[in-house]
Design a protein around this motif. Structure first.
Motif, short mmCIF file in Angstrom:
data_model
loop_
_atom_site.label_atom_id
_atom_site.label_comp_id
_atom_site.label_asym_id
_atom_site.label_seq_id
_atom_site.Cartn_x
_atom_site.Cartn_y
_atom_site.Cartn_z
N TYR A 1 4.21 48.98 49.50
CA TYR A 1 2.85 49.50 49.34
C TYR A 1 1.85 48.38 49.09
O TYR A 1 0.79 48.32 49.70
CB TYR A 1 2.79 50.52 48.19
CG TYR A 1 1.44 51.20 48.10
CD1 TYR A 1 1.13 52.25 48.97
CD2 TYR A 1 0.48 50.77 47.20
CE1 TYR A 1 -0.11 52.85 48.92
CE2 TYR A 1 -0.77 51.38 47.14
CZ TYR A 1 -1.06 52.43 48.01
OH TYR A 1 -2.28 53.02 47.97
N ILE B 1 2.23 53.58 55.26
CA ILE B 1 2.40 53.85 53.83
C ILE B 1 1.02 53.97 53.20
O ILE B 1 0.28 53.01 53.12
CB ILE B 1 3.17 52.70 53.13
CG1 ILE B 1 4.45 52.36 53.89
CG2 ILE B 1 3.44 53.04 51.67
CD1 ILE B 1 5.52 53.41 53.83
N GLY B 2 0.69 55.15 52.74
CA GLY B 2 -0.59 55.36 52.07
C GLY B 2 -1.75 55.27 53.04
O GLY B 2 -1.59 55.32 54.25
#
Lengths: 266, 351, 305
Positions: B223, B235-236
């Motif tokens: 992350y 991711i995110g």
């Protein structure tokens, strides 16, 4: 407001459909219990023609024909179900391969070619290779045309069984043979049983092909009945017909129940 | 120490299609390891290669040092929890759980005993004689777990096992799975496309895309320090800006942002030139001491957060998230705002 | 006929390789007992007839010539089209087409009605339709003959209630044969249409009704086009066996209702038989059926794309 599913008159049509399908059978079933020797006059309820079927002058002929029909149906349906099971495994579990489409066409060929044409070609074949027509030729012909009927429910069942069941078994230390015997075979059994039942009925039912390849002196139940009704419909024929009707209903009910019970695959 | 699973230069080809390109992975004993990626990225193929359901075109798969790449699935001491469980519908729950032990030749009494204990472990002792079809989805899932754990595998493979459950149950099962892994001490290899699932349970995660492993690391690693655009984006949430790298030294890069600002940030590359910069939207504050200036276009109220959709000077769209705290005044659409990047907010990517 | 269906299950090549040889028995049995015989039949249709019923291996077009061409009673007149057999074919096609139409007329409402029953009773209705399908065709045909014959229950009861004065001469007419075909193959029409209607999305009918379509306009504009594959399958399943039917025309009909099945049958009976001619007629029948099936397969293929 009746909803979009409702069409006026469709119930009446359905009842008409059932009437057409059942009326002749019902009439024959009723008249098979006729006590009179005349097929026209009602002479009161009686089982005499059923007695006649088993002890009457034609009992020997029909008994032999019934025995031929049953043993041929038993051997033909069992052989066809075994061949169809093997074929279904190859078709459904064999991945994509050269000749798969052709194999499918081959399996279904007996459904495509008109029955009378199968009858003619089979007779010509047996005559050319010099096989005397009789019990064996009937049996061979029956095995052939029973294969697609046995194949359909077996393949449908196998298509519904995810490959993961076998993989799960293999993952849990089963050999290929064990995964087949303990997992796949029990899961496909309802399909195999209904395929076998259908093949059995189809074999029992056949007249046209049998009539061509049976040879002189050899009779199955349908050919014997046909020969007899050519002289006119006699009461004992109605009793035999009603008995066969009962056997068919019994088998279809069995196939229906087996299939329903086997439907549940989570 | 020997790795539980060591994958070396594994390649998988279907005819002319390559599903996996030279994958190298090392998964430690007692690790909860996740293969994460979108559908079609090769994660399930890799799992099935470890289980033995797919041949390995090239390369090695070592299980505690032994190459198992060419073994039949039934000769591999690994077990799988299947995506739709694949519980044998013609067997009772207890027979399902005991199946692996039976195949291994364990005697009837022992396997009944062991299967009973496994069912106890997943709180399903009362259901031993039911048929799988009579269980709920969550219960079937536990049976599948018990069945796979009963033969005491060296590694447990889980193929998106939670995907068929509803949200509540999925969240509860995450905790339970993690607990189970810690209690049994067995290495878990978990396949999922759900990043939240991956981030909450895993010791380490391999992010996969298009048949390649893009990055391996802890949840925090992938992350906070994504190596490339795919990982940063997958991711995110992130803002990807095209930037000019002016200099890189000691893993720290100096980049020129659109609009004329310059900043230094950690870098995944040592090359200069055009690269992508990832800026996490929640790592920014409104400030006079600005690294970037932008014009607010729209503010979306999200409860705990405010999402601010803006456009940087130079025209690049940009998103930031502000905590919905009393002391923060929400900017108005049309306002020009200065943005301050927190420590580690920006990261220069390798591509 | 639909395609072979998906191949599924373990994708691993070793497994697939292990099960593929299981097709061998099918190839051997159907190959030897079906493909070879049909090929042999094609050859026979070009052979010379022998007097005792059999063949001589002299290749000739005599069988096809006999079918299409006449040169008068003594064979010395100019060649003309022989109408005898073409008429039998035309009658067979007409009877089969009529039976198909009748089956559709009754079969569609029946299939629709059954498919719209609640799940609980649907099985029972379907079961009722299926049973006659499995009852011996010969027995069904004999039963029908028993019912409609001159002194049979149908005429007796019609006379008893005073609808008619003298028995209707049903047996040995085209009408009787038609009734027999219809009765024989009706379930073949109901089942595929039922399967199609069962998959039909009734929201489509609701959408049509919402857009001001009447019940019958909905049927014509929406339902029939959507369930068409089932209807076409049903039509083929009735038409093809009707065309080559033997029992219904033989038992219920007479000389004037002669159809292809009886024509072929006659060529293989006793010493008056003509095997090459029977084979030729079979070849012509089979070609016609194959044309229908191929057209159907092509239409299916187009619809599938």
């Amino acid at each position: 407001m009746k909803g979009v599913r409702h069409y006026p008159g469709f119930l009446a049509m359905t009842l008409a459909c059932l009437l057409v399908l059942y009326a002749p059978l019902a009439v024959v079933a009723v008249y098979s219990f006729n006590g009179s020797t005349s097929i026209t006059q009602w002479g009161g309820f009686s089982l005499r023609w059923y007695g006649d079927v088993f002890t009457g002058p034609e009992a020997g002929r029909f008994g032999q024909a019934a025995w031929n029909s049953l043993t041929i149906a038993l051997i033909a349906s069992t052989t066809a179900a075994a061949i169809a099971t093997a074929a279904a495994l190859a078709m459904i579990r064999g991945g994509a391969f050269h000749g798969r489409q052709a194999s499918f066409a081959l399996i279904n060929l007996p459904l495509m070619v008109p029955e009378i044409v199968i009858a003619v070609s089979t007779l010509i074949f047996f005559s050319t290779v010099g096989l005397t027509t009789g019990y064996l030729t009937i049996l061979l012909a029956h095995i052939t045309f029973c294969i697609p009927f046995a194949y359909l429910p077996i393949a449908a069942r196998l298509e519904g069984i995810e490959g993961t069941y076998e993989q799960a078994a293999r993952d849990l230390y089963a050999t290929r043979a064990q995964a087949f015997r303990l997992i796949l075979l029990p899961l496909m059994m309802p399909g195999v049983v209904s395929g076998w039942l259908l093949a059995f009925i189809i074999s029992l039912d056949d007249f046209i092909i049998t009539n061509f390849v049976k040879g002189a002196g050899m009779e199955t139940l349908p050919t014997a009945i046909f020969g007899s009704v050519k002289q006119g419909i006699k009461p004992n024929i109605m009793a035999i017909s009603t008995l066969m009707l009962g056997v068919s209903v019994l088998f279809v009910t069995a196939a229906y129940l087996v299939n329903r019970k086997g439907q549940k695959i989570p | 120490m020997t790795a539980a699973v060591e994958i070396r230069r594994a390649v998988k080809r279907y005819g002319s299609v390559t599903a996996l390109h030279r994958v190298d992975l090392s998964i430690a004993d007692n690790e909860f390891f996740t293969l994460l990626g979108p559908s079609g990225c090769g994660k399930t193929t890799l799992l099935r290669m470890i289980a033995g359901f797919e041949d390995v075109t090239e390369g090695e798969i070592r299980l505690f040092g032994d190459d198992i790449a060419r073994l039949e699935p039934n000769h591999r001491p690994v077990n799988t929890v299947f995506q739709h469980y694949a519980l044998f519908p013609h067997m009772s729950v207890i027979d399902n759980v005991a199946f692996g032990l039976k195949m291994k030749g364990v005697d009837a009494a022992t396997r009944r005993d062991r299967a009973g204990r496994m069912l106890e472990m997943v709180h399903l002792s009362a259901f031993a004689d039911r048929s799988p079809a009579q269980l709920s989805g969550g219960q079937q899932q536990r049976v599948a777990l018990a069945r796979a754990l009963a033969p005491d595998p060296k590694v447990l493979l889980l193929d998106e096992p939670l995907s068929a459950l509803d949200l509540k149950l999925r969240q509860a099962m995450r905790v339970e799975l993690k607990q189970l892994q810690e209690d049994t001490g067995i290495t878990f290899i978990f396949v999922t496309h759900d990043q939240e699932e991956a981030l909450t349970m895993s010791d380490r995660i391999a992010v996969m895309s298009e048949g390649r492993v893009q990055q391996v690391g802890t949840a925090r690693d992938i992350y906070e320090a994504p190596v490339n655009r795919f990982v940063a984006d997958f991711i995110g949430e992130t803002n990807l800006l095209e930037v000019e790298v002016e200099a890189v030294a000691g893993g720290v890069a100096t980049v020129a942002l659109p609009g004329g600002h310059r900043l230094t940030c950690p870098s995944a590359t040592s090359a200069t030139g055009r690269h992508h910069l990832s800026i996490r939207p929640e790592r920014l504050t409104l400030s006079q001491d600005a690294d970037l200036t932008a014009t607010v276009e729209r503010v979306v109220y999200l409860g705990t957060d405010l999402q601010v959709i803006a456009r940087l000077d130079g025209g690049t769209p940009f998103t930031l998230r502000l905590q919905n705290a009393a002391r923060v005044a929400a900017p108005e659409p049309g306002a020009r705002v200065g943005l301050h990047l927190e420590e580690g907010a920006a990261r220069l990517l390798a591509d | 006929m639909a395609g072979p269906g998906p191949s599924r299950g373990p994708a691993d090549a070793a497994y697939a390789g292990l099960v593929r040889p299981l097709l061998l028995p099918t190839w051997v049995v159907i190959g030897i007992l079906m493909v070879v015989p049909v090929a042999l039949m094609a050859v026979y249709s070009f052979l010379t007839k022998e007097f005792r019923g059999g063949v001589e291996w002299d290749f000739t077009l005599a069988a096809y010539d006999q079918f299409f061409v006449t040169r008068g009673l003594f064979g010395d007149e100019p060649a003309q089209i022989e109408w005898t057999y073409i008429t039998i074919f035309a009658r067979s096609i007409w009877q089969a087409a009529l039976a198909t139409g009748l089956c559709l007329l009754i079969g569609f409402p029946t299939a629709w009605f059954i498919a719209t029953r609640p799940a609980r009773t649907r099985g029972v209705w379907l079961f009722l339709i299926t049973i006659p399908y499995w009852v011996n065709l010969l027995i069904r045909t004999v039963s029908l003959k028993f019912l409609i014959r001159e002194t049979g229950p149908l005429n007796e009861s019609l006379m008893a209630i005073g609808l008619i004065d003298s028995p209707l001469p049903l047996v040995n007419t085209n009408l009787a044969v038609q009734l027999g075909l219809f009765y024989s193959y009706l379930p073949f029409m109901v089942l595929p249409i039922y399967a199609a209607v069962e998959r039909y999305n009734f929201a489509l009918s609701e959408a049509a009704a919402d857009l001001y379509a009447s019940r019958w306009a909905t049927l014509r504009e929406i339902v029939l086009p959507v369930v068409r594959p089932g209807i076409v399958a049903g039509m083929i399943l009735v038409f093809v066996p009707s065309l080559g039917a033997f029992l219904a025309p033989d038992l219920l009909g007479g000389a004037k209702t002669f159809m292809i099945g009886s024509l072929i049958d006659e060529q293989f009976k006793g010493s008056q038989g003509n095997w090459p001619f029977g084979a030729a007629v079979s070849m012509i029948l089979m070609s016609m059926v194959m044309v229908v099936l191929l057209a159907y397969a092509r239409a299916q293929g187009r619809a599938g794309r």
